[in-house]
Design a protein around this motif. Structure first.
Motif, PDB file in Angstrom:
ATOM      1  N   VAL A 282       0.591   2.731 -12.441  1.00 42.72           N
ATOM      2  CA  VAL A 282       0.569   1.741 -11.361  1.00 42.72           C
ATOM      3  C   VAL A 282      -0.576   2.048 -10.397  1.00 42.72           C
ATOM      4  O   VAL A 282      -1.328   1.144  -9.984  1.00 42.72           O
ATOM      5  CB  VAL A 282       1.916   1.723 -10.613  1.00 42.72           C
ATOM      6  CG1 VAL A 282       1.854   0.761  -9.428  1.00 42.72           C
ATOM      7  CG2 VAL A 282       3.044   1.320 -11.552  1.00 42.72           C
ATOM      8  N   ASP A 283      -0.738   3.328 -10.044  1.00 42.45           N
ATOM      9  CA  ASP A 283      -1.806   3.703  -9.124  1.00 42.45           C
ATOM     10  C   ASP A 283      -3.182   3.461  -9.728  1.00 42.45           C
ATOM     11  O   ASP A 283      -4.105   2.992  -9.042  1.00 42.45           O
ATOM     12  CB  ASP A 283      -1.667   5.177  -8.735  1.00 42.45           C
ATOM     13  CG  ASP A 283      -0.434   5.433  -7.878  1.00 42.45           C
ATOM     14  OD1 ASP A 283       0.010   4.492  -7.204  1.00 42.45           O
ATOM     15  OD2 ASP A 283       0.088   6.565  -7.901  1.00 42.45           O
ATOM     16  N   TRP A 284      -3.343   3.779 -10.988  1.00 43.55           N
ATOM     17  CA  TRP A 284      -4.614   3.522 -11.673  1.00 43.55           C
ATOM     18  C   TRP A 284      -4.950   2.036 -11.584  1.00 43.55           C
ATOM     19  O   TRP A 284      -6.081   1.652 -11.244  1.00 43.55           O
ATOM     20  CB  TRP A 284      -4.479   3.989 -13.122  1.00 43.55           C
ATOM     21  CG  TRP A 284      -5.665   3.728 -14.003  1.00 43.55           C
ATOM     22  CD1 TRP A 284      -6.905   3.292 -13.650  1.00 43.55           C
ATOM     23  CD2 TRP A 284      -5.707   3.900 -15.427  1.00 43.55           C
ATOM     24  NE1 TRP A 284      -7.724   3.176 -14.753  1.00 43.55           N
ATOM     25  CE2 TRP A 284      -7.005   3.547 -15.846  1.00 43.55           C
ATOM     26  CE3 TRP A 284      -4.775   4.319 -16.373  1.00 43.55           C
ATOM     27  CZ2 TRP A 284      -7.385   3.586 -17.192  1.00 43.55           C
ATOM     28  CZ3 TRP A 284      -5.157   4.363 -17.704  1.00 43.55           C
ATOM     29  CH2 TRP A 284      -6.446   4.014 -18.118  1.00 43.55           C
ATOM     30  N   ALA A 285      -3.969   1.192 -11.856  1.00 43.52           N
ATOM     31  CA  ALA A 285      -4.196  -0.255 -11.858  1.00 43.52           C
ATOM     32  C   ALA A 285      -4.493  -0.775 -10.456  1.00 43.52           C
ATOM     33  O   ALA A 285      -5.464  -1.499 -10.235  1.00 43.52           O
ATOM     34  CB  ALA A 285      -2.983  -0.972 -12.454  1.00 43.52           C
TER      35      ALA A 285
ATOM     36  N   ASP B 250      -1.693  -5.104  -1.724  1.00 44.93           N
ATOM     37  CA  ASP B 250      -0.759  -4.894  -0.616  1.00 44.93           C
ATOM     38  C   ASP B 250       0.689  -4.984  -1.097  1.00 44.93           C
ATOM     39  O   ASP B 250       1.549  -4.209  -0.642  1.00 44.93           O
ATOM     40  CB  ASP B 250      -1.006  -5.921   0.481  1.00 44.93           C
ATOM     41  CG  ASP B 250      -2.320  -5.685   1.220  1.00 44.93           C
ATOM     42  OD1 ASP B 250      -2.846  -4.556   1.135  1.00 44.93           O
ATOM     43  OD2 ASP B 250      -2.828  -6.628   1.845  1.00 44.93           O
ATOM     44  N   GLU B 251       0.955  -5.931  -1.991  1.00 39.93           N
ATOM     45  CA  GLU B 251       2.313  -6.103  -2.499  1.00 39.93           C
ATOM     46  C   GLU B 251       2.770  -4.853  -3.247  1.00 39.93           C
ATOM     47  O   GLU B 251       3.890  -4.363  -3.055  1.00 39.93           O
ATOM     48  CB  GLU B 251       2.357  -7.313  -3.442  1.00 39.93           C
ATOM     49  CG  GLU B 251       3.737  -7.746  -3.855  1.00 39.93           C
ATOM     50  CD  GLU B 251       4.506  -8.434  -2.742  1.00 39.93           C
ATOM     51  OE1 GLU B 251       5.733  -8.257  -2.690  1.00 39.93           O
ATOM     52  OE2 GLU B 251       3.868  -9.149  -1.932  1.00 39.93           O
ATOM     53  N   VAL B 252       1.884  -4.331  -4.089  1.00 41.21           N
ATOM     54  CA  VAL B 252       2.235  -3.147  -4.873  1.00 41.21           C
ATOM     55  C   VAL B 252       2.302  -1.916  -3.985  1.00 41.21           C
ATOM     56  O   VAL B 252       3.185  -1.065  -4.134  1.00 41.21           O
ATOM     57  CB  VAL B 252       1.216  -2.949  -6.021  1.00 41.21           C
ATOM     58  CG1 VAL B 252       1.487  -1.635  -6.759  1.00 41.21           C
ATOM     59  CG2 VAL B 252       1.276  -4.118  -6.998  1.00 41.21           C
ATOM     60  N   ARG B 253       1.395  -1.815  -3.021  1.00 38.41           N
ATOM     61  CA  ARG B 253       1.392  -0.632  -2.152  1.00 38.41           C
ATOM     62  C   ARG B 253       2.676  -0.553  -1.329  1.00 38.41           C
ATOM     63  O   ARG B 253       3.198   0.539  -1.089  1.00 38.41           O
ATOM     64  CB  ARG B 253       0.174  -0.620  -1.229  1.00 38.41           C
ATOM     65  CG  ARG B 253       0.187   0.593  -0.318  1.00 38.41           C
ATOM     66  CD  ARG B 253      -1.153   0.954   0.249  1.00 38.41           C
ATOM     67  NE  ARG B 253      -1.590   0.045   1.278  1.00 38.41           N
ATOM     68  CZ  ARG B 253      -2.664   0.296   2.066  1.00 38.41           C
ATOM     69  NH1 ARG B 253      -3.364   1.407   1.900  1.00 38.41           N
ATOM     70  NH2 ARG B 253      -3.037  -0.574   2.966  1.00 38.41           N
ATOM     71  N   THR B 254       3.187  -1.686  -0.930  1.00 35.62           N
ATOM     72  CA  THR B 254       4.448  -1.684  -0.181  1.00 35.62           C
ATOM     73  C   THR B 254       5.559  -1.019  -0.990  1.00 35.62           C
ATOM     74  O   THR B 254       6.332  -0.202  -0.470  1.00 35.62           O
ATOM     75  CB  THR B 254       4.849  -3.123   0.182  1.00 35.62           C
ATOM     76  OG1 THR B 254       3.840  -3.697   1.006  1.00 35.62           O
ATOM     77  CG2 THR B 254       6.182  -3.149   0.907  1.00 35.62           C
ATOM     78  N   ILE B 255       5.614  -1.347  -2.270  1.00 39.12           N
ATOM     79  CA  ILE B 255       6.630  -0.751  -3.142  1.00 39.12           C
ATOM     80  C   ILE B 255       6.335   0.726  -3.375  1.00 39.12           C
ATOM     81  O   ILE B 255       7.242   1.575  -3.349  1.00 39.12           O
ATOM     82  CB  ILE B 255       6.706  -1.511  -4.481  1.00 39.12           C
ATOM     83  CG1 ILE B 255       7.115  -2.959  -4.225  1.00 39.12           C
ATOM     84  CG2 ILE B 255       7.672  -0.830  -5.444  1.00 39.12           C
ATOM     85  CD1 ILE B 255       7.060  -3.835  -5.452  1.00 39.12           C
ATOM     86  N   ARG B 256       5.065   1.042  -3.598  1.00 37.67           N
ATOM     87  CA  ARG B 256       4.697   2.439  -3.848  1.00 37.67           C
ATOM     88  C   ARG B 256       4.968   3.298  -2.606  1.00 37.67           C
ATOM     89  O   ARG B 256       5.320   4.472  -2.731  1.00 37.67           O
ATOM     90  CB  ARG B 256       3.225   2.545  -4.238  1.00 37.67           C
ATOM     91  CG  ARG B 256       2.907   1.958  -5.593  1.00 37.67           C
ATOM     92  CD  ARG B 256       3.593   2.713  -6.716  1.00 37.67           C
ATOM     93  NE  ARG B 256       2.983   4.021  -6.941  1.00 37.67           N
ATOM     94  CZ  ARG B 256       3.642   5.075  -7.394  1.00 37.67           C
ATOM     95  NH1 ARG B 256       4.942   4.989  -7.632  1.00 37.67           N
ATOM     96  NH2 ARG B 256       3.018   6.220  -7.590  1.00 37.67           N
ATOM     97  N   GLU B 257       4.820   2.725  -1.429  1.00 37.17           N
ATOM     98  CA  GLU B 257       5.141   3.457  -0.202  1.00 37.17           C
ATOM     99  C   GLU B 257       6.640   3.766  -0.134  1.00 37.17           C
ATOM    100  O   GLU B 257       7.047   4.859   0.265  1.00 37.17           O
ATOM    101  CB  GLU B 257       4.713   2.643   1.023  1.00 37.17           C
ATOM    102  CG  GLU B 257       3.226   2.600   1.242  1.00 37.17           C
ATOM    103  CD  GLU B 257       2.712   3.826   1.977  1.00 37.17           C
ATOM    104  OE1 GLU B 257       2.571   3.792   3.210  1.00 37.17           O
ATOM    105  OE2 GLU B 257       2.470   4.852   1.309  1.00 37.17           O
TER     106      GLU B 257
END
Length: 892
Positions: free
Chosen positions: A388-391, A413-420
């Motif tokens: 996920v981070d690579w992508a 931003d959408e993915v970072r919110t989940i990763r946070e």
């Protein structure tokens, strides 16, 4: 010459011609000479007759005077006592040694005159069978008159010819009779589209035939029907000589133009660029540029396709419906199929990354669970989070097209919110685990990696430990994509899908994490401490010979002036069979965090300068390679600066932690008092702005990847080849609806192969299907793994005689019929085209072994060298041409 052949004793030949002779007065034909006189009066003829000549010379008198106006004293001296009229076809017959002329030629006197005017230096070749036909004369005329030298002209050869300004000018200046005849002849041979093309060429000054064809592919595209009527009118007015051809003819022209321009991509890149730019200019001129996305060649169209993908992506994000819709998939395929993709591989990869993230989001929406332990959280990051981070980080690097760049930003931003959220959960589990002093085998603290992984491998193998300082799981995943394609096989412990994750020290900075890793105990230090600690590591020393302890090389000792790739001392150590364990520290990733904010780095084997040489020496020495990190990192993606009193990503345990920080304490916290405040969010920093940071509690910084690589099939005991470990959403390709595939043509009946006799108790073949690959490694597939939805045409293929013949020609150790069947089924059900990683996953086949399987499959399926099954390494796509297969195997 024709007259003299019949009258060999003729000394003077009279020619009646209204045209005047303007050539040289002396002409030679082999050993014989001709003295040529232009005679405009009887007196001039008498003077010419009195001129002395040699015995090997014949006088030729050319005059426009009627024969009845000549006196007897002149006529008596002429051959046959007459003036010979010029009969072009008679002379042409002589020139071609022909007895007869094709009526399609003889009906046009101007053809004979042109053949006489355009006699090549070496003369014309003799007519075959004594008959001069149109198929012989027209190619000669076209070659001599306008430089079109193709014996069997088609649209492609005409377009290539039309790129030469001089040749176009010759055609435009030729007689009307020739142009009409040439167009008719070429249209007969190359099809009616050739007539449209040539009538266009004779009306335009620029060599625009190829660009016009490319533009026509847009203007006359089926999807533009009824939408570009004005553009069609302008194109016909300005470039088609006011013709109104059918869309079918213009599509043929367009297809041929596309073929021509594609051949120039590598042979003449400059002209290739010029033609594409000119095609886009024409589209703008006729006001069809907004439809350029319909073209597979237009640069303008490529950007439009990227923009359309961005619009679809933004709509999907706004609706928060994460299923990959048909429209989004279709726009992706349009981008992938565009010619510019071969030059924009990085941009295409970002588009694929966006699709992967959408599939990941869809999967989370359906099944979302939280880890219950630190081990689960670390393994989840290793299995999925790193991908996920690579992508997502690849999207952060940006995109030239504004619409897509904005969509990438929203998706990031959408993915970072989940990763946070995941990072917060990981950090809490880590804080609890650290405070409790927990232990276990599922997560390896950095200080135990050498003892638990490297030392057991060194029991009976030579080992090279490569520590890539700062390498996160995301970087490792990207790096391994490249390394695994260069003769190295990732291996893991039996019973595992991948190696256990490591865990950095707290804080996750080099002076603590790397020193603890290389010394085998928690401590703070620098390079000198690491060299000593590595050489004195008790678990490693136990596997080494006396006098040959483990040796460690840092950045300063890896390269020297006489060897820019790798220092001699390092090569010698790796090559030595007495030195069981050699360690190397590479700072490429950590150095990148200090600078290079505006550099888009693609982590590959060649990106890290010393890595290719290290891997080469290890392979030659048959060493196992353990690729490991001391800690990971986070990149600066609009981070917020705060006041701190310690490191870039941690501060002393003074005061209360903020909402995005945690207070961590325990013996693995290596700061004074074993207490520290560390952010769990990647958005926080306590130092100056840099490209990236480390020291925090995020899984990106704390989880340490451990990769074990073998260059041989002789794996250590208790280890096996690592199976496919990419997440399903990473390689998944949506299967096209059945109606999107053309129907299978009516198949011929095929006699079924005789069934095998029943197996016995000892018939292992009835239990397992075996595939033997080029490396002689045997991979087994249970019969239950073979797809149960096999199309009928594949069953017929496996039963036909041609297939059996091809297998006999294919050599030894071929895959079984079930493996062939599954390979074809997976490709057929996905539209005949699949990326190699996705195919490997579908077959549950090791990616490193897939090229061997495909090579053997190509030997069987590619009858007479036809590309029925093809692996394009550039796009990493495996493609099946089903229609060609059915034809070549005589199934239709």
């Amino acid at each position: 010459t024709a007259i003299r052949d019949k009258l060999p004793k003729a000394r003077v030949i009279g020619i009646h011609s209204s045209a005047r002779w303007s050539g040289e007065p002396m002409q030679r034909d082999g050993d014989h000479a001709y003295a040529i006189y232009q005679c405009d009066s009887p007196l001039a003829m008498r003077f010419a007759l009195r001129e002395p000549t040699n015995d090997d010379t014949t006088k030729v008198l050319i005059t426009a005077i009627d024969e009845k106006d000549l006196s007897d004293d002149i006529l008596l001296r002429l051959a046959k006592r007459q003036l010979f009229p010029i009969k072009p076809w008679q002379i042409v017959r002589t020139l071609f040694n022909a007895n007869a002329i094709d009526p399609r030629l003889s009906a046009h006197p101007w053809i004979a005159e042109m053949l006489l005017e355009l006699i090549p230096a070496g003369g014309y070749p003799p007519a075959r069978g004594g008959f001069l036909d149109a198929e012989t004369a027209w190619p000669l005329l076209l070659r001599q008159a306008i430089g079109l030298g193709d014996e069997a002209p088609d649209l492609t050869s005409l377009l290539k010819w039309a790129q030469d300004v001089q040749r176009i000018t010759q055609f435009q200046r030729a007689s009307e009779e020739f142009r009409i005849g040439a167009i008719a002849w070429l249209a007969e041979k190359a099809g009616p589209a050739a007539e449209v093309l040539l009538r266009s060429v004779q009306q335009t000054e620029r060599p625009d035939a190829v660009p016009v064809g490319l533009a026509a592919g847009v203007v006359y595209h089926l999807s533009a029907t009824g939408k570009l009527d004005k553009a069609t009118g302008k194109l016909e007015e300005r470039y088609l000589g006011k013709q109104s051809p059918t869309g079918e003819l213009m599509q043929r022209w367009s297809n041929a133009a596309t073929e021509v321009v594609r051949t120039l991509r590598h042979t003449d890149p400059k002209q290739y660029r010029q033609l594409l730019n000119r095609a886009d200019e024409i589209l703008r001129e006729v006001q069809a540029d907004s439809f350029a996305y319909l073209s597979d060649t237009s640069d303008l169209g490529f950007d439009q396709r990227m923009g359309r993908f961005g619009d679809c992506l933004s709509g999907l994000i706004e609706s928060r419906r994460w299923e990959v819709e048909d429209e989004l998939q279709a726009t992706f395929r349009a981008i992938r199929d565009h010619d510019k993709t071969s030059r924009e591989t990085v941009r295409l990869e970002r588009v694929e990354m966006a699709l992967r993230l959408i599939r990941w989001l869809a999967g989370r929406a359906n099944t979302s669970t939280s880890p219950k332990s630190l081990a689960e959280a670390a393994i989840d990051h290793l299995r999925e989070g790193g991908f996920v981070d690579w992508a997502r980080l690849s999207l952060w690097r940006g995109e030239p097209v504004g619409e897509l760049s904005a969509a990438y930003s929203r998706l990031f931003d959408e993915v970072r919110t989940i990763r946070e959220q995941q990072a917060k959960m990981f950090a809490r589990l880590l804080a609890d685990w650290t405070a409790a002093g927990s232990k276990g085998d599922e997560v390896l603290p950095a200080e135990q990696i050498l003892e638990k992984v490297v030392a057991p491998l060194a029991t009976d193998r030579l080992v090279l430990v490569i520590v890539v300082d700062g390498m996160s799981v995301a970087v490792c995943r990207e790096l391994m994509r490249d390394i695994a394609g260069h003769e190295w096989v990732p291996i893991c412990e039996q019973g595992r899908e991948f190696n256990r994750p490591g865990l950095a020290t707290i804080p996750s900075v080099t002076e603590f994490a790397r020193t603890s890793l290389l010394c085998g105990q928690l401590q703070q230090g620098h390079a000198a401490n690491e060299v000593t600690g590595f050489a004195e590591h008790s678990a490693l020393l136990a596997q080494c010979r006396s006098g040959s302890p483990p040796v460690l090389f840092h950045k300063a000792g890896l390269q020297e002036t006489d060897d820019t790739s790798l220092a001699k001392e390092v090569r010698t150590a790796i090559q030595s069979t007495h030195r069981r364990v050699v360690g190397v520290v590479i700072n490429a990733v950590d150095d990148h965090l200090l600078k290079g904010e505006q550099i888009d780095v693609r982590w590959s084997r060649d990106q890290i300068k010393v890595l290719p040489a290290l891997l080469h020496e290890a392979r030659v020495a048959r060493r196992l390679v353990v690729l490991v990190s001391d800690h990971g990192h986070v990149l600066d993606c609009q981070s917020q600066a705060r006041t701190g009193d310690a490191g870039e990503r941690y501060r002393t345990a003074a005061g209360e932690p903020a909402d995005d920080e945690l207070l961590v304490h325990g013996h693995r916290v290596l700061t004074e008092g074993h207490r520290i405040i560390v952010p769990w969010s990647e958005r926080i920093r306590y130092g100056i702005k840099k490209n990236g940071y480390h020291g925090g509690l995020t899984p990106q910084e704390m989880v340490v990847p451990i990769v074990v690589l073998s260059s041989t099939d002789d794996f250590p005991e208790g280890w096996r080849e690592q199976p496919i470990d990419t997440p399903v959403w990473w390689d998944e390709v949506a299967r096209p609806a059945l109606e999107q595939r053309p129907a299978v043509p009516q198949l011929k009946p095929v006699e079924p192969k005789p069934s095998k006799p029943p197996g016995t108790l000892f018939d292992l073949e009835s239990e397992l299907e075996t595939v033997v690959l080029p490396s002689e490694t045997v991979v087994t597939m249970q019969p239950t793994e073979v797809s149960s939805i096999r199309p009928e045409w594949i069953s017929r293929l496996l039963a036909c005689e041609v297939y059996e013949d091809q297998k006999r020609l294919g050599g030894r150790n071929l895959p079984t019929d079930d493996v062939f069947g599954q390979l074809l089924t997976e490709l057929d059900q996905r539209g005949g085209k699949l990326r190699s990683a996705a195919l490997a996953r579908a077959l549950q086949f090791p990616p490193m072994r897939l090229p061997g399987l495909l090579a053997k499959a190509e030997r069987v399926l590619n009858v007479d060298g036809y590309d029925i099954l093809r692996w394009d390494e550039t796009s990493d796509t495996v493609e099946l041409n089903r229609e060609l297969l059915l034809k070549q195997f005589d199934l239709i």
